[in-house]
Design a protein around this motif. Sequence first.
Motif, PDB file in Angstrom:
ATOM      1  N   ARG A 299     -14.188   5.086  -3.525  1.00  0.00           N
ATOM      2  CA  ARG A 299     -13.805   4.514  -5.200  1.00  0.00           C
ATOM      3  C   ARG A 299     -14.126   4.384  -5.859  1.00  0.00           C
ATOM      4  O   ARG A 299     -15.071   3.785  -5.787  1.00  0.00           O
TER       5      ARG A 299
ATOM      6  N   MET B 121      -6.491  -3.306   0.204  1.00  0.00           N
ATOM      7  CA  MET B 121      -7.237  -2.464   0.442  1.00  0.00           C
ATOM      8  C   MET B 121      -8.205  -3.359   1.890  1.00  0.00           C
ATOM      9  O   MET B 121      -8.614  -3.590   2.181  1.00  0.00           O
TER      10      MET B 121
ATOM     11  N   ARG C  75       0.440  -1.595   0.162  1.00  0.00           N
ATOM     12  CA  ARG C  75       0.207  -0.141  -0.176  1.00  0.00           C
ATOM     13  C   ARG C  75       0.786   0.647  -0.098  1.00  0.00           C
ATOM     14  O   ARG C  75       0.446   2.653  -0.416  1.00  0.00           O
TER      15      ARG C  75
ATOM     16  N   ALA D 105     -13.017   3.220   2.315  1.00  0.00           N
ATOM     17  CA  ALA D 105     -12.397   3.408   1.674  1.00  0.00           C
ATOM     18  C   ALA D 105     -12.130   3.292  -0.243  1.00  0.00           C
ATOM     19  O   ALA D 105     -12.331   3.673  -0.886  1.00  0.00           O
TER      20      ALA D 105
ATOM     21  N   PRO E  36      -0.862   2.112  -3.294  1.00  0.00           N
ATOM     22  CA  PRO E  36      -1.868   2.989  -2.387  1.00  0.00           C
ATOM     23  C   PRO E  36      -3.603   2.988  -2.549  1.00  0.00           C
ATOM     24  O   PRO E  36      -4.601   3.380  -1.625  1.00  0.00           O
ATOM     25  N   GLU E  37      -4.394   2.945  -3.698  1.00  0.00           N
ATOM     26  CA  GLU E  37      -4.831   2.672  -3.977  1.00  0.00           C
ATOM     27  C   GLU E  37      -5.989   1.918  -4.398  1.00  0.00           C
ATOM     28  O   GLU E  37      -7.159   1.417  -5.211  1.00  0.00           O
ATOM     29  N   ARG E  38      -4.965   0.926  -4.828  1.00  0.00           N
ATOM     30  CA  ARG E  38      -5.834  -0.751  -4.829  1.00  0.00           C
ATOM     31  C   ARG E  38      -6.645  -1.441  -4.033  1.00  0.00           C
ATOM     32  O   ARG E  38      -6.199  -1.547  -2.740  1.00  0.00           O
ATOM     33  N   PRO E  39      -7.624  -1.269  -4.708  1.00  0.00           N
ATOM     34  CA  PRO E  39      -9.005  -1.983  -4.168  1.00  0.00           C
ATOM     35  C   PRO E  39      -8.529  -3.864  -3.185  1.00  0.00           C
ATOM     36  O   PRO E  39      -9.190  -3.730  -2.179  1.00  0.00           O
TER      37      PRO E  39
END
Length: 114
Positions: free
Chosen positions: A80, A54, A44, A76, A48-51
Amino acid sequence: MRTILVACLMAGIATPALAADRTGYRAIATGDLKGAEQRLIAERRIFPERPELMLNLAVVYGQTGRLDAARGLYAAVLDRPAVAMALPTGDSVSSHEIAQRGLARLTPAMMATR
């Protein structure tokens, strides 16, 4: 739209089709939650944006009793755009659906007795 292989939807574990264990999937599947958490946090920092990162980290947090942290990650993902994820069966599901299922697992059912 990126397509991501979800190896175990019911557990909420997501993994890209061609990645090594960059998503912590194998570690989660074998019960190495500490190892999965370390891998996911490191990934991350880069993505940091990779689902899928998360979602998998939310699984780890949920399974280790850090429910607020898990809820935050699921939220989060929901904040998105949805990402289509392909299931091993060939079916497709959105990252939002996986996040909603994860949130539902964290929230105990409430029943009225009257």
